[in-house]
Design a protein around this motif. Structure first.
Motif, PDB file in Angstrom:
ATOM      1  N   GLY A 184       0.755  -1.143  -0.053  1.00  0.00           N
ATOM      2  CA  GLY A 184       0.168   0.199  -0.133  1.00  0.00           C
ATOM      3  C   GLY A 184       0.799   1.111  -0.182  1.00  0.00           C
ATOM      4  N   GLY A 185       2.039   1.212   0.720  1.00  0.00           N
ATOM      5  CA  GLY A 185       2.905   2.219   0.833  1.00  0.00           C
ATOM      6  C   GLY A 185       3.261   2.902  -0.449  1.00  0.00           C
ATOM      7  N   LEU A 186       3.609   1.767  -1.569  1.00  0.00           N
ATOM      8  CA  LEU A 186       4.079   2.261  -2.837  1.00  0.00           C
ATOM      9  C   LEU A 186       3.335   3.488  -3.434  1.00  0.00           C
ATOM     10  CD1 LEU A 186       5.193  -1.258  -4.262  1.00  0.00           C
ATOM     11  CD2 LEU A 186       6.956   0.782  -3.406  1.00  0.00           C
ATOM     12  N   LEU A 187       1.985   3.290  -2.958  1.00  0.00           N
ATOM     13  CA  LEU A 187       1.014   4.354  -3.731  1.00  0.00           C
ATOM     14  C   LEU A 187       1.164   5.749  -2.668  1.00  0.00           C
ATOM     15  CD1 LEU A 187      -1.902   2.041  -4.540  1.00  0.00           C
ATOM     16  CD2 LEU A 187      -0.218   2.916  -6.058  1.00  0.00           C
ATOM     17  N   VAL A 188       1.839   5.799  -1.560  1.00  0.00           N
ATOM     18  CA  VAL A 188       1.886   6.758  -0.821  1.00  0.00           C
ATOM     19  C   VAL A 188       3.249   7.273  -0.481  1.00  0.00           C
ATOM     20  CG1 VAL A 188       1.266   7.684   1.654  1.00  0.00           C
ATOM     21  CG2 VAL A 188      -0.238   5.758   0.372  1.00  0.00           C
ATOM     22  N   PHE A 189       4.165   6.532  -0.322  1.00  0.00           N
ATOM     23  CA  PHE A 189       5.409   7.003   0.341  1.00  0.00           C
ATOM     24  C   PHE A 189       6.145   7.758  -0.695  1.00  0.00           C
ATOM     25  CE2 PHE A 189       5.329   2.948   3.347  1.00  0.00           C
ATOM     26  CZ  PHE A 189       4.179   3.302   3.866  1.00  0.00           C
ATOM     27  N   PRO A 190       6.144   7.377  -1.937  1.00  0.00           N
ATOM     28  CA  PRO A 190       6.957   8.404  -3.040  1.00  0.00           C
ATOM     29  C   PRO A 190       6.306   9.567  -3.051  1.00  0.00           C
ATOM     30  CG  PRO A 190       6.837   5.907  -3.980  1.00  0.00           C
ATOM     31  CD  PRO A 190       5.888   6.290  -2.647  1.00  0.00           C
ATOM     32  N   ALA A 191       5.019   9.582  -2.987  1.00  0.00           N
ATOM     33  CA  ALA A 191       4.511  10.990  -3.140  1.00  0.00           C
ATOM     34  C   ALA A 191       4.727  11.662  -2.134  1.00  0.00           C
ATOM     35  CB  ALA A 191       2.813  10.823  -3.152  1.00  0.00           C
ATOM     36  N   ALA A 192       4.806  11.178  -0.633  1.00  0.00           N
ATOM     37  CA  ALA A 192       5.087  12.030   0.464  1.00  0.00           C
ATOM     38  C   ALA A 192       6.547  12.682   0.400  1.00  0.00           C
ATOM     39  CB  ALA A 192       5.222  10.944   1.668  1.00  0.00           C
ATOM     40  N   TRP A 193       7.576  11.753  -0.245  1.00  0.00           N
ATOM     41  CA  TRP A 193       8.774  12.183  -0.406  1.00  0.00           C
ATOM     42  C   TRP A 193       9.259  13.123  -1.497  1.00  0.00           C
ATOM     43  CZ3 TRP A 193      13.306  12.885   1.626  1.00  0.00           C
ATOM     44  CH2 TRP A 193      14.616  12.853   1.033  1.00  0.00           C
ATOM     45  N   LYS A 194       8.222  13.031  -2.466  1.00  0.00           N
ATOM     46  CA  LYS A 194       8.155  14.296  -3.379  1.00  0.00           C
ATOM     47  C   LYS A 194       7.818  15.727  -2.870  1.00  0.00           C
ATOM     48  CE  LYS A 194       6.278  15.371  -7.775  1.00  0.00           C
ATOM     49  NZ  LYS A 194       5.377  14.599  -8.985  1.00  0.00           N
ATOM     50  N   ALA A 195       6.546  15.537  -1.877  1.00  0.00           N
ATOM     51  CA  ALA A 195       6.201  16.589  -1.284  1.00  0.00           C
ATOM     52  C   ALA A 195       7.110  17.360  -0.425  1.00  0.00           C
ATOM     53  CB  ALA A 195       4.671  16.317  -0.340  1.00  0.00           C
ATOM     54  N   LEU A 196       7.733  16.281   0.454  1.00  0.00           N
ATOM     55  CA  LEU A 196       8.777  16.938   1.387  1.00  0.00           C
ATOM     56  C   LEU A 196       9.949  17.480   0.475  1.00  0.00           C
ATOM     57  CD1 LEU A 196       9.166  13.961   4.074  1.00  0.00           C
ATOM     58  CD2 LEU A 196       7.957  16.235   4.302  1.00  0.00           C
ATOM     59  N   ARG A 197      10.396  17.072  -0.529  1.00  0.00           N
ATOM     60  CA  ARG A 197      11.483  17.565  -1.197  1.00  0.00           C
ATOM     61  C   ARG A 197      11.123  19.047  -1.770  1.00  0.00           C
ATOM     62  NH1 ARG A 197      13.820  13.877  -5.609  1.00  0.00           N
ATOM     63  NH2 ARG A 197      15.184  15.653  -6.018  1.00  0.00           N
ATOM     64  N   ALA A 198       9.812  19.464  -1.966  1.00  0.00           N
ATOM     65  CA  ALA A 198       9.220  20.536  -2.422  1.00  0.00           C
ATOM     66  C   ALA A 198       8.816  21.340  -1.276  1.00  0.00           C
ATOM     67  CB  ALA A 198       7.820  20.295  -3.365  1.00  0.00           C
ATOM     68  N   LEU A 199       9.248  20.943  -0.061  1.00  0.00           N
ATOM     69  CA  LEU A 199       8.811  21.644   1.272  1.00  0.00           C
ATOM     70  C   LEU A 199       7.498  21.979   1.379  1.00  0.00           C
ATOM     71  CD1 LEU A 199      11.881  24.456   1.120  1.00  0.00           C
ATOM     72  CD2 LEU A 199      11.735  22.138   2.313  1.00  0.00           C
ATOM     73  N   ARG A 200       6.703  20.875   1.165  1.00  0.00           N
ATOM     74  CA  ARG A 200       5.261  20.864   1.138  1.00  0.00           C
ATOM     75  C   ARG A 200       4.677  19.812   2.059  1.00  0.00           C
ATOM     76  NH1 ARG A 200       4.144  20.273  -4.107  1.00  0.00           N
ATOM     77  NH2 ARG A 200       3.630  17.943  -3.804  1.00  0.00           N
ATOM     78  N   LEU A 201       3.629  20.091   2.882  1.00  0.00           N
ATOM     79  CA  LEU A 201       2.825  19.157   3.701  1.00  0.00           C
ATOM     80  C   LEU A 201       1.728  18.918   3.143  1.00  0.00           C
ATOM     81  CD1 LEU A 201       3.865  20.693   7.326  1.00  0.00           C
ATOM     82  CD2 LEU A 201       5.112  18.653   5.976  1.00  0.00           C
ATOM     83  N   ASP A 202       1.297  17.656   2.734  1.00  0.00           N
ATOM     84  CA  ASP A 202       0.177  17.208   2.346  1.00  0.00           C
ATOM     85  C   ASP A 202      -0.237  15.999   3.088  1.00  0.00           C
ATOM     86  OD1 ASP A 202       1.657  15.092   1.166  1.00  0.00           O
ATOM     87  OD2 ASP A 202       1.499  15.557  -1.096  1.00  0.00           O
ATOM     88  N   MET A 203      -1.193  15.422   2.346  1.00  0.00           N
ATOM     89  CA  MET A 203      -1.915  14.148   3.234  1.00  0.00           C
ATOM     90  C   MET A 203      -0.908  12.956   2.895  1.00  0.00           C
ATOM     91  SD  MET A 203      -5.231  14.046   0.839  1.00  0.00           S
ATOM     92  CE  MET A 203      -4.935  15.865   0.542  1.00  0.00           C
ATOM     93  N   ASN A 204      -0.216  12.863   1.744  1.00  0.00           N
ATOM     94  CA  ASN A 204       0.547  11.752   1.941  1.00  0.00           C
ATOM     95  C   ASN A 204       1.764  11.849   2.999  1.00  0.00           C
ATOM     96  OD1 ASN A 204      -0.174  10.459  -0.868  1.00  0.00           O
ATOM     97  ND2 ASN A 204       0.134  12.802  -1.518  1.00  0.00           N
ATOM     98  N   VAL A 205       2.086  12.876   3.179  1.00  0.00           N
ATOM     99  CA  VAL A 205       3.021  12.888   4.298  1.00  0.00           C
ATOM    100  C   VAL A 205       2.262  12.797   5.765  1.00  0.00           C
ATOM    101  CG1 VAL A 205       4.609  14.642   5.739  1.00  0.00           C
ATOM    102  CG2 VAL A 205       4.256  14.784   3.129  1.00  0.00           C
ATOM    103  N   LEU A 206       1.135  13.264   5.846  1.00  0.00           N
ATOM    104  CA  LEU A 206       0.294  12.818   7.297  1.00  0.00           C
ATOM    105  C   LEU A 206       0.200  11.268   7.306  1.00  0.00           C
ATOM    106  CD1 LEU A 206      -2.806  15.232   6.907  1.00  0.00           C
ATOM    107  CD2 LEU A 206      -0.616  15.648   8.481  1.00  0.00           C
ATOM    108  N   MET A 207      -0.218  10.671   6.095  1.00  0.00           N
ATOM    109  CA  MET A 207      -0.405   9.079   6.449  1.00  0.00           C
ATOM    110  C   MET A 207       1.259   8.428   6.513  1.00  0.00           C
ATOM    111  SD  MET A 207      -3.270   7.858   5.908  1.00  0.00           S
ATOM    112  CE  MET A 207      -4.410   9.305   6.174  1.00  0.00           C
ATOM    113  N   THR A 208       2.249   8.946   5.857  1.00  0.00           N
ATOM    114  CA  THR A 208       3.283   8.304   6.157  1.00  0.00           C
ATOM    115  C   THR A 208       3.769   8.252   7.387  1.00  0.00           C
ATOM    116  OG1 THR A 208       3.966   8.956   3.767  1.00  0.00           O
ATOM    117  CG2 THR A 208       5.821   8.353   5.322  1.00  0.00           C
ATOM    118  N   VAL A 209       3.740   9.562   8.059  1.00  0.00           N
ATOM    119  CA  VAL A 209       4.148   9.788   9.455  1.00  0.00           C
ATOM    120  C   VAL A 209       3.386   9.064  10.400  1.00  0.00           C
ATOM    121  CG1 VAL A 209       4.135  11.597  11.253  1.00  0.00           C
ATOM    122  CG2 VAL A 209       5.111  12.246   9.152  1.00  0.00           C
TER     123      VAL A 209
END
Length: 655
Positions: free
Chosen positions: A68-93
């Motif tokens: 399931g994380g393959l659909l979430v974790f890469p998007a969270a990493w991409k958001a963090l690299r862009a200095l953005r907090l989104d729901m993918n980051v919320l879920m990953t944490v």
């Protein structure tokens, strides 16, 4: 926050956070979600029956988290690299925290349910676009080109140049826009115009790519290349429309941009303040913090608008109504007043003979025969209307002699050795043949807002002259206008005003026939603009219907501009905010109805999503909700929002 709606057309593979997936990623997404769910269920079963080594359930949960994380974790990493907090980051944490505190089952369940909600939303986006995307398949990939020697060959449509002759066989789809050279048939134009009845076609008539030829065979001259066809333009406009953010979505984006970082700060404070300040156990408050993060994921809120807008745009495109973007779909749903042009919108736009009144001892057909004989020399619209009426009745007329046009009055000519005239009231008066009885007839016709042509035997030689008959001519109402205006009022429009350059008497007469609330005549284009501006000032949301070209300034001032009969007209499509692909005012009522439904559904979705969040955030803070229930609540809210939005696809027609 990521701009989820704007990315609706971009292919992405390991995506998440309420972004719409495409068909090319749907299979792996479905597989990963299914694997995550199966492994989570396996882990729970093994843990309950205590089968195998103790580490086996943990392995199942770990594999479920990865799938399931393959659909979430890469998007969270991409958001963090862009200095953005989104729901993918919320879920990953939240998932990482659950593993750290030993809640392996809940971590796997959180990932699975979140990935499932993502898949459901991906399905919703695909489902909402399917009707329009199917248009791409309507146009055949090849066309049957007719060579100069009469032979036929099959050629890819992209290689067919304008001016080329093609053959369209019975029962086949028309591959390119064109004009019929020879043959007769009926063509189903529903994919373009939303018409339910096939349209008869003969030499000189336009045909459009993606429409279906009926029983006859047609020879067609191509008028537009494949990439410039009306069908291609529709697909392009719908794609562009989906990317334009309506006011509600812009508000949601602004809200989420503040909301997400705030949730992170609150979650951190919830995790550390009670243990540090009042000695509460770390595990319990870290767990509550993680639950808060999961519940706070604003997925249902973020998709509340985009899915509704796409569904509404698709529903209208199916009906032959092109809306240029979500902002106009919301605007048309709020219309309270409507300005309409007269010629070509309320009326057919072509003068027609509506009455023949014999004055002397002549039959109607004889009056029409003599009038047409004189007017056959003229190209004036009223003269052409008389000639067309005679030809429509099958009346033949001989050539006249000594034809003479009289500027501003009419014309004279000799018929069978006698001087006749056909012209306006002034011409009859100047000829000295008017009588009080004739004057009364003319006044009655003029009071109806109709034009008139007086046929007379002009005084000459021993002939005293007399009026032979009066022909009433008018630009007639479109057949659907009365019903369309009733539906427009039923859809919630409070006032309909007709703006016309014609004289006030004619405008008032037409308005009375049509059932229009108010008519304003004798207007120049700049005066039309001023009246539309006044409607907007009074009603806030006021639309304008015109031909998309002459009424461009007024269309631009209105909250929403409608172009009538935009099929085949790039100018009309470009000018207006909403293009009606055929000349049918009833489509306006349908647009307003779908727009109103869209606004209502969007408002409900937003309020519902925020209410669910508020309730479960309060329960999480007090420790009454666990991760399982938190993610189920979020997924359930997302699913309900999606299903509610998709109801727009089945909006019933206005009756």
């Amino acid at each position: 926050m990521p701009d989820h709606h704007d990315h609706a057309h971009e292919p992405h593979h390991a995506s998440g956070g309420c972004e719409h997936g495409h068909d090319d990623t749907r299979l792996p997404r479905t597989f990963l979600v299914a694997a995550s769910g199966t492994l989570t269920g396996t882990g729970l079963l093994l843990g309950r029956i205590h089968a195998g080594p103790a580490w086996l359930p943990t392995l199942a949960f770990a594999l479920a988290t990865i799938a399931g994380g393959l659909l979430v974790f890469p998007a969270a990493w991409k958001a963090l690299r862009a200095l953005r907090l989104d729901m993918n980051v919320l879920m990953t944490v939240a998932v990482a925290g659950a593993w750290l505190i030993g809640e392996h089952a809940e971590a796997a369940a959180v990932v699975f349910l979140f990935a499932l909600s993502e898949l459901l939303e991906s399905w919703a986006g695909t489902r909402a676009r399917r009707a329009v995307a199917a248009l791409l398949e309507l146009s055949p990939p090849t066309a049957i080109v007719i060579s100069d020697d009469g032979s036929e060959r099959e050629v890819p449509v992209a290689e067919v140049a304008t001016g080329t002759a093609i053959q369209v066989r019975s029962g086949s789809r028309i591959p390119l826009d064109g004009e019929v050279i020879s043959g007769t048939s009926s063509v189903n134009q529903a994919p373009i115009t939303g018409e339910s009845v096939p349209v008869d076609k003969q030499a000189g008539d336009p045909v459009f790519a993606g429409t279906v030829n009926g029983e006859g065979s047609l020879k067609v001259r191509v008028t537009k290349a494949a990439g410039d066809s009306t069908l291609a333009r529709i697909i392009q406009l719908v794609g562009e429309a989906e990317e334009q953010k309506p006011p509600t979505q812009r508000w949601v984006d602004r809200f989420a941009a503040i909301y997400t970082p705030a949730v992170f700060v609150i979650a951190i404070l919830v995790a550390i303040i009670p243990p540090l300040l009042i000695g509460q156990p770390w595990g319990a408050w870290v767990y509550r913090s993680l639950v808060l993060l999961v519940i706070a994921c604003p997925c249902a809120l973020v998709i509340a608008t985009p899915v509704s807008i796409v569904s509404g745009l698709t529903a209208l495109a199916r009906r032959g109504v092109l809306v240029k973007g979500g902002v106009y779909l919301e605007a048309v749903g709020k219309l309270r007043a409507l300005a309409v042009d007269k010629t070509g919108t309320i009326t057919v736009g072509k003068p027609q003979v509506v009455g023949i009144i014999p004055v002397a001892d002549l039959a109607e057909d004889e009056i029409l025969r003599r009038a047409a004989a004189i007017n056959s020399h003229s190209e004036h619209p009223l003269a052409r209307a008389i000639v067309d009426a005679a030809q429509g009745r099958g009346i033949t007329f001989e050539a006249t002699t000594d034809y003479q046009s009289v500027t501003g009055q009419g014309a004279r000519a000799v018929i069978a050795g006698h001087l006749h005239f056909i012209g306006n009231h002034r011409m009859a008066h100047d000829a000295g043949v008017c009588t009080p009885a004739v004057e009364a007839m003319l006044a009655e016709i003029e009071a109806k807002g109709q034009s008139l042509a007086v046929l007379g035997h002009a005084p000459h030689g021993d002939c005293a002259g007399e009026i032979l008959g009066i022909i009433a001519i008018a630009d007639t109402l479109r057949p659907e206008v009365t019903e369309a205006l009733r539906r427009i009022h039923a859809a919630g429009v409070e006032k309909v005003v007709m703006l016309s350059g014609d004289n006030q008497r004619t405008a008032s007469a037409i308005a009375a026939q049509a059932g229009i609330d108010e008519a304003i005549g004798d207007l120049m284009p700049d005066q039309k603009v001023e009246h539309v501006r006044q409607l907007v000032a009074r009603y806030t949301h006021a639309g304008m219907i015109g031909d998309g070209v002459n009424d461009a300034p007024a269309l631009a001032i209105a909250s929403v501009g409608f172009a009538m009969g935009a099929i085949g007209s790039d100018t009309a499509i470009e000018t207006a905010d909403i293009a009606l692909m055929k000349d049918d005012l009833r489509k306006v009522a349908e647009a307003i109805t779908v727009g109103r439904r869209a606004v209502g559904i969007i408002r409900f979705n937003v309020i519902f999503a925020l209410s669910i969040k508020a309730l479960f955030l309060a329960l999480a803070f007090t420790g009454h909700v666990g991760l399982w229930l938190a993610i189920l609540a979020d997924t359930g809210a997302t699913l309900l929002v999606i299903l509610n939005s998709l109801r727009l696809l089945t909006t019933p027609a206005v009756r």
